[in-house]
Design a protein around this motif. Sequence first.
Motif: not given
Length: 338
Positions: A189-217
Amino acid sequence: MAEIRTDWTRDQIAALFDLPFDELMFQAMTVHRAHHAVGEVQLCTLLSIKTGGCPEDCGYCSQSVKADSGVKATKLMDVREVLQSAARAKDAGSQRFCMGAAWRNLKDRDMPAIVEIVKGVSAMGMETCMTLGMLTPKQADMLADAGLDYYNHNIDTSPERYAEVITTRTMDERLETLDHVRKAGINVCSGGIVGMGETRADRVGFIHTLATLPQHPESVPVNALVPVKGTVLGDMLADTPLAKIDDIEFVRTIAVARITMPMSMVRLSAGRESMSEATQALCFMAGANSIFTGDKLLTAANAGDDKDAAMLAKLGLRAMVAEEPMRACKSVRMEAAE
Ligand code: SAM
Ligand code: DTB
Ligand code: SF4
């Protein structure tokens, strides 16, 4: 069925975020319907089994020693008290009991109590989830042997933003624990938090990190920051209200998680208390299919069972019936390790 891919590029994920909202929702709904029962929401309950006094400096968290949030530090709860609380959650219709401890890492001295808790909650017929900070490979194996179904360990944000949010550990250390959990055969189980003052690019990077793990959470919690007074990020948000995440952008994040990780349970996690029913309804349409019920998260308030029951009834959503969880077993562990 949508193809399960772990080779997403950041550009592809950014392009999903950029879609016209109705097109994004259509794609997310299509993926959701291909992989999940329509109209079903998984109900999970949280309990803080060890609160506050955490040596980590996560800028969002009320439980860090660095926060001036008024949260009182406690010892690890008695096993019996935890089991009583799990029994109440089961009676209230919850199918998963998620237990959190404000630790940087699990200590071997606490392992016997943790194992007893996992065994006790499992024996009640509930799925078990623990979030206890970093684990060694041996600790992950011990939790798997105890029958732990899920381990929650969030990456929280993009790799680029990580060090601005947390300085006491790195994202690589986070990914190492996720690898130990995966190899032990425990569901991730792995995810994160949005609304921490991050940019759209950070949200892209956040999802990208999870979606490119060897196996999705198997579970992807998407939390909206609960701004807590006395934390770095809670105070930042109070001082700059414009930094608050836009509701539509939050829904877009859920939709992109759904499209890129079709099989995962996407959990609409913290922050529902201050979200309108209309925004939550959009999140369910975008593919969120799990929530935390009850009137408390770990330290923050949650919507509460009555309010949620009324909302789910209004939306015609029903509680998911628990499937037999994939118990951690040696053969799964060996496959994952190969
Ligand atoms: N100490 C363990 C850890 O950090 O993994 C477990 C507990 S920690 C509180 C679990 C997760 O809750 C964090 O990773 C973070 O994503 C989420 N969280 C904590 N405070 C939050 C807040 N104020 N708003 C939204 N999510 C929060
Ligand atoms: C997750 O992603 N969200 C939950 C659970 N995993 C452990 C925790 C939310 C905590 C919200 C703030 C609080 O209650 O202190
Ligand atoms: Fe500690 Fe977890 Fe809070 Fe970070 S999020 S301060 S590790 S309890």
